[in-house]
Design a protein around this motif. Sequence first.
Motif, PDB file in Angstrom:
ATOM      1  N   GLY A 172      14.911  -3.506  16.903  1.00  0.00           N
ATOM      2  CA  GLY A 172      14.106  -4.173  17.929  1.00  0.00           C
ATOM      3  C   GLY A 172      13.827  -3.238  19.092  1.00  0.00           C
ATOM      4  N   LEU A 173      14.852  -2.485  19.477  1.00  0.00           N
ATOM      5  CA  LEU A 173      14.708  -1.524  20.571  1.00  0.00           C
ATOM      6  C   LEU A 173      13.682  -0.459  20.204  1.00  0.00           C
ATOM      7  N   SER A 174      13.740  -0.016  18.955  1.00  0.00           N
ATOM      8  CA  SER A 174      12.807   1.009  18.486  1.00  0.00           C
ATOM      9  C   SER A 174      11.367   0.535  18.639  1.00  0.00           C
ATOM     10  N   VAL A 175      11.100  -0.695  18.189  1.00  0.00           N
ATOM     11  CA  VAL A 175       9.737  -1.216  18.288  1.00  0.00           C
ATOM     12  C   VAL A 175       9.348  -1.413  19.750  1.00  0.00           C
ATOM     13  N   ALA A 176      10.304  -1.913  20.561  1.00  0.00           N
ATOM     14  CA  ALA A 176       9.995  -2.213  21.956  1.00  0.00           C
ATOM     15  C   ALA A 176       9.612  -0.947  22.730  1.00  0.00           C
ATOM     16  N   VAL A 177      10.332   0.163  22.480  1.00  0.00           N
ATOM     17  CA  VAL A 177      10.036   1.403  23.206  1.00  0.00           C
ATOM     18  C   VAL A 177       8.610   1.854  22.912  1.00  0.00           C
ATOM     19  N   GLY A 196      12.548  -6.195  13.225  1.00  0.00           N
ATOM     20  CA  GLY A 196      12.596  -5.590  14.554  1.00  0.00           C
ATOM     21  C   GLY A 196      11.326  -5.841  15.345  1.00  0.00           C
ATOM     22  N   ILE A 197      10.183  -5.910  14.661  1.00  0.00           N
ATOM     23  CA  ILE A 197       8.919  -6.201  15.354  1.00  0.00           C
ATOM     24  C   ILE A 197       9.006  -7.575  16.006  1.00  0.00           C
ATOM     25  N   THR A 198       9.498  -8.553  15.249  1.00  0.00           N
ATOM     26  CA  THR A 198       9.617  -9.902  15.793  1.00  0.00           C
ATOM     27  C   THR A 198      10.654  -9.947  16.910  1.00  0.00           C
ATOM     28  N   VAL A 199      11.754  -9.223  16.701  1.00  0.00           N
ATOM     29  CA  VAL A 199      12.774  -9.187  17.747  1.00  0.00           C
ATOM     30  C   VAL A 199      12.171  -8.644  19.038  1.00  0.00           C
ATOM     31  N   ALA A 200      11.380  -7.575  18.934  1.00  0.00           N
ATOM     32  CA  ALA A 200      10.778  -6.973  20.126  1.00  0.00           C
ATOM     33  C   ALA A 200       9.829  -7.953  20.799  1.00  0.00           C
ATOM     34  N   VAL A 204      16.530  -4.973  27.427  1.00  0.00           N
ATOM     35  CA  VAL A 204      17.710  -5.823  27.565  1.00  0.00           C
ATOM     36  C   VAL A 204      17.509  -7.135  26.810  1.00  0.00           C
ATOM     37  N   GLY A 205      16.288  -7.631  26.826  1.00  0.00           N
ATOM     38  CA  GLY A 205      16.004  -8.883  26.131  1.00  0.00           C
ATOM     39  C   GLY A 205      16.168  -8.768  24.628  1.00  0.00           C
ATOM     40  N   VAL A 206      16.123  -7.527  24.125  1.00  0.00           N
ATOM     41  CA  VAL A 206      16.279  -7.319  22.688  1.00  0.00           C
ATOM     42  C   VAL A 206      17.638  -7.845  22.209  1.00  0.00           C
ATOM     43  N   VAL A 207      18.644  -7.764  23.062  1.00  0.00           N
ATOM     44  CA  VAL A 207      19.993  -8.147  22.625  1.00  0.00           C
ATOM     45  C   VAL A 207      20.079  -9.638  22.269  1.00  0.00           C
ATOM     46  N   PRO A 208      19.696 -10.558  23.195  1.00  0.00           N
ATOM     47  CA  PRO A 208      19.732 -11.969  22.781  1.00  0.00           C
ATOM     48  C   PRO A 208      18.771 -12.283  21.639  1.00  0.00           C
TER      49      PRO A 208
END
Lengths: 452, 394
Positions: A138-143, A353-357, A365-369
């Motif tokens: 998720g972090l990877s996609v978010a960055v 991860g795309i959906t998580v992002a 930080v939001g990726v964690v929850p």
Amino acid sequence: MSSEAGSDGSKPDRSGTEWGDRARAGLARLVEASAFERALISLAALVLSIAIGALVILAAGRTATCETAATTYFGYGFCYDPFRVYDRLFLGALGNPINPLFDPLHGNFAAPFTEGWTPFNDRLAYTLTETTVLVLTGLSVAVAFKAGIFNIGTQGQMVIGGLASTLVMLALVPVFTGLATVALLPIGIVVGAVFGGLYGAIPGALKAYADANEVITTIMLNFVASSVALYLVREQFKDPDSFSTKTNDLPAGVEFPQLLYAQNTAFSVVALLFVLALVAATYYLLRHTSFGYDLRTSGLQAAAAEYGGVNSARTIVASMTISGALAGIGGTVYVLMYYGYFQPPVPSYGFDGITVAILAGNNPVGVVPAAFLFGVLKSGAISIQTDPNVTIPIQLVGVLRGLIILFVAMPEFFRLVGKRFTDAGRRSREGGSRVADAVRSDGGVAGGETDE
Amino acid sequence: MDRRKFLKGVGVAGVVSLAGCTGGPDESTETDGENQSDQQQGGTGTDTTSGNESESTGTDSTDGGSGDGSDVNVGMVYATGGLGDGSFNDQAQTGLNRAAQDLGVSFNESEPSQVSEFARFQQSFAQSQDPDYDLVSCIGFLQAEALTETAGQYPDQDFMIVDATVDADNVANYLFAEHQGSYLVGQMAGLLTTQEFAAGAGETNPEETTVGFVGGAEGSLIGKFEAGFTAGVKAVDSNIQVLSNYVGGSSPFNDPTAGKAAANSMYNNGADIVYHAAGNTGTGVFNAAKEQGRFAIGVDRDQSVTKPNSADVILASMVKRVDTAVYNSIEAVVNGNFEGGANTTLGLEQEGVKVVYGDQIGGDIPEEVKTQVSDARQQIIDGGIEVPTDPSNV
């Protein structure tokens, strides 16, 4: 400002415009929502999705046939009990923390927690194992999202990172014997990051210097990655003693130390803490460094960022490299926690991860929850299936999971869309100075998370 | 307003349609009756129904156990293809249903979607106190790695695994002599490709003596199918060409498009008959056979029954009685003679594998071909024919 344009400026007798304006006003409202409001919206969406899912379960329970009713409402029997299903889905994933006798609605005030329940149970361990890997993807996609790049290639970068680190660690086993095997773990993580990063840099460079659409290149590179992994493991590095297509086992010492949780679980607290440290590092990088500033301004308005002196090509390649490196670490963590060897195919953590992002609104930080919600849903699906008292087709569980994700992700999705089409979003996209304002205004201040 | 009316309408229609549904517990005896007969047909293992439809409705699955006395509980972990695959997992479920009916055991099924989930499912069943599972059934060789660990962690729990060997005292291993059954269908294919033969929607090409094999993923298991098949063909005439192709890819056993492409190229190269060992990928092989007017051979179950649309091109199926393995292991637990650590190989002799001629066109196969096949069967059982298990040794 935008809401004025929405309600006051419209003509109530023309319903088409009225609807359009309402929609626009709604989007603007979403775009301007504070972090607290967004958390509330997500919670409300979760509750709504559960309510609708319960109706789906009841309807399916009427159309299905069974010998005894699982539950009865209004004199009608239903084959599937939504309360029990959701109880398994959420509480099962946590290891049944709630005492069944604790029922304040009916005046039963027993101890709220089940006797003997600890947070260190096997079910929660599985939930957290899933969460750990999903945080990284998720972090990877978010960055990448932050830099305005839609990296669908996280899956491929994860595969390459996990495979490369496994192979390198296996090759180094003869060199690091005895106590030195401990050193293999950090080496593996670094190798995973390097290879994942390089694999992410390819589509980044193609976009920066050849103007190739990253969506297409990353999708294609996913296929390349999974096929290459399958070929290499099957033809070159297959474990000769195994039925399965997998590499040789890594030696016993090469794993994240297992503390607090039972040995038979795959979960390692150390791995989770390491991943949370990466989340903090990413947050710091994006918010408090000049590189992070460049990255975010490029994401908000590339032309303006370049006008302001940002080397956009280099920023694109760098952000894709970081994104790929995080995915590569994800692959390594997956390999080390689950197997201790590499076995294709890798489950679709990259796509999740795309959906998580999106769930997280691209906030590191939001990726964690968001990843934890995903972990709960995955683990809960297993506890539903292995509970003898819950009868429900597994496909229906998939529908429930999909509903929850859809409902929780949609407000964030419309927020992202809204930024492009409403005044509230446009404000942050007009001109370089406005970009700077937008970035500065939420620079680390609580409640100011309003950028993409 | 219109919108409100619409919503009201939807609400009312929803309530009415919900009330009108003829499902639910204990009410409509008609559907209940139907469902029970479905269950019985699914459970007899005679393959007389097109199994999946009745089995995949998912209404009757989780708590089996018509419960007459026996308090044995079985936890079932299927292979990743899941139920409704028309072959492997459905076959295992047949055995489970039969055990529930004959022996009165209770069971709980689960369908993992990823290899990485196997361990979690196995552990969940092994840990469970309520009910305490007497046997955990693991279907498919991909579970072997996970089970090696799980079995060590729960030494008091009995497990069984199909298609793999796990070296532990509490695991009963069930293997199949797929190469023996494949030898027989290979022999049949070899005999038919060398003569002029037409039945159903297919015919052989008398100018070519070529047959084909489509496998899912390369490996020692599917290699046994190929080795046996090739050996059977070559035993007829060593000049017959055997084309071989493995689909591979990320879902080798669930890729009908790739299966069709592979089979099409074989038919175009003169193959008359194509045998597949590729799960649902084989559906594509059957489709190619229909389009080209050639023949195919099914696997795992009698596929002329489970895939009725292709019954006019399926000469025979190499049936693998996964249900027998599941049933036998449960029976052993019920009778108290479960043997952990034992390796059971079900071959032609034990009827663990056998050739079932096609439901529709099997009757057209010349009698002398069938005689030769059954002769070869007897010779394998007697040890007169040694069937290779590795395609590179053929």
